[in-house]
Design a protein around this motif. Structure first.
Motif, PDB file in Angstrom:
ATOM      1  N   GLU A 101       1.286   7.407  -0.573  1.00  0.00           N
ATOM      2  CA  GLU A 101       1.514   6.838   0.757  1.00  0.00           C
ATOM      3  C   GLU A 101       2.226   5.494   0.664  1.00  0.00           C
ATOM      4  OE1 GLU A 101      -2.273   8.603   3.290  1.00  0.00           O
ATOM      5  OE2 GLU A 101      -2.539   6.750   2.143  1.00  0.00           O
ATOM      6  N   THR A 106       6.090   4.513   1.904  1.00  0.00           N
ATOM      7  CA  THR A 106       6.239   3.454   2.906  1.00  0.00           C
ATOM      8  C   THR A 106       7.227   2.398   2.442  1.00  0.00           C
ATOM      9  OG1 THR A 106       3.978   3.796   3.700  1.00  0.00           O
ATOM     10  CG2 THR A 106       5.013   1.683   4.215  1.00  0.00           C
ATOM     11  N   VAL A 157       1.364  14.217   2.569  1.00  0.00           N
ATOM     12  CA  VAL A 157       1.288  12.759   2.659  1.00  0.00           C
ATOM     13  C   VAL A 157       2.341  12.266   3.638  1.00  0.00           C
ATOM     14  CG1 VAL A 157       1.759  10.636   1.390  1.00  0.00           C
ATOM     15  CG2 VAL A 157       0.286  12.389   0.381  1.00  0.00           C
TER      16      VAL A 157
END
Length: 370
Positions: free
Chosen positions: A120, A124, A195
């Motif tokens: 994750e 990002t 995810v």
């Protein structure tokens, strides 16, 4: 100079110096191929009494690297030390201060991480950077595991798997394979089986940091890129005088032989280089002392794992370029992430980076980006 003073100094550094040859007329390498990508690696030291200043100084070093034309900047994890412990957080900040330079970790020791949560975070930061993240990873138990296990994994310390299987989980999650058997709407909330966020190009920019023949082969077999540094394993106990460059060359060739892309598979080399072209007399003396203290360990394999350390290269850029051209492994790669010495002052890093970009890089056939 303090770290806070270093931050002020770095902010006053101008754009890429005129010594960088942007016309491509720098001498080409005598052997091998022109250097295509030039990067640098730092751990981002800080004063524990004033840690914010050290983090800020590291951000400014990355911004300076972009202005000097470097292709990439890499961070190394330093858990429970006075170095950056959360490179991804810092690289997220760096992504908002830069627009072009690639940002990497070299490396993230996966034993400290939960693969799903890390997937994750990686996606990002990659999205925030516009697709510039290059995550480098390694496997194995955390350093000093017996001392940290109760804080890190109080309930599962004996059950944690620190093998390549842990990395395979991460690669699958980054690639978008299911993390859950449920997707859809539950009440007012929408759930995904993979995810989120998902960054489509990230899997192709995953690197493995390896120093053994097996790690090189594994990285190739799994379609990763390969980071090879200034440390390798001398795995033949019958070799009385192992040669670092020959061992590293064997790793590079084993990686590419196992990789679907063959000779086109990406390899980055991370030696310590310290050009002295614009250094002061005091800096040259300090650099020479630093290298002299570290050189004895390069003579023979160290410890039961028989680790071999590369000799640090210090001197004028022309001399370092000649030594690199004579390095068997360097002749077969076209990307580097030169490691900055970990104990120098901020003004030393500014001088070293400026000389790498302005002198050493062009002597290796490299052209500054941007």
């Amino acid at each position: 100079m303090s770290l806070r003073e270093g931050v002020r100094t770095c902010r006053s550094i101008p754009a890429a110096p005129s010594t960088v040859n942007t016309q491509g007329s720098a001498p080409m390498p005598a052997a091998g191929q022109p250097l295509r990508k030039l990067g640098f690696l730092t751990i981002g030291l800080f004063d524990p009494a004033e840690p914010a200043a050290g983090h800020e100084a590291t951000l400014e070093v990355i911004a300076l690297g972009e202005r000097l034309g470097f292709d990439s900047a890499w961070m190394r994890h330093r858990h429970l030390q006075h170095g950056i412990s959360s490179p991804l957080t810092l690289l997220a900040a760096a992504s908002q201060r830069t627009s072009r330079i690639e940002l990497g970790t070299a490396v993230t020791p996966l034993g400290w991480e939960n693969p799903l949560r890390l997937a994750e975070d990686l996606a990002t930061v990659d999205l925030l950077s516009g697709g510039r993240l290059n995550p480098g990873l390694s496997v194995g138990p955390p350093m000093h595991y017996e001392r940290v296990r109760d804080a890190l994994y109080p309930d599962t310390a004996d059950a944690e798997d620190f093998t390549y299987a842990r990395l395979e989980r991460l690669l699958d999650l980054v690639a978008g394979k299911p993390a859950s058997d449920f997707s859809g709407t539950e009440g007012f909330e929408v759930f995904s089986s993979r995810v989120e966020p998902h960054s489509a190009g990230l899997r192709a920019r995953m690197w493995y940091g390896g120093g053994s023949l097996r790690s090189a082969q594994w990285a190739g077999e799994h379609g990763m890129n390969f980071l090879t540094s200034s440390v390798v394993k001398a795995e033949d106990p019958d070799d009385p005088a192992p040669d670092f460059a020959a061992i590293q060359l064997a790793h590079v060739r084993a990686f590419r032989a196992a990789h679907p892309d063959g000779d086109r598979a990406r390899v980055s080399q991370g030696l310590v280089v310290i050009p002295t072209d614009s250094a002061t007399a005091a800096q040259r003396e300090k650099y020479a002392e630093y290298v002299a203290k570290r050189t004895p360990r390069t003579a023979t394999p160290q410890g039961p794992a028989r680790m071999m350390f590369a000799r640090d290269l210090v001197g004028p850029a022309e001399q370092i370029a000649a030594e690199l051209h004579a390095h068997a492994a360097f002749r077969e790669i076209d990307e580097v992430a030169f490691a900055l010495p970990f104990t120098f002052e901020h003004e030393d890093y500014v001088q070293i980076l400026t000389d790498i970009a302005g002198k050493l890089g062009p002597a290796l056939g490299w052209r500054p980006a941007g």
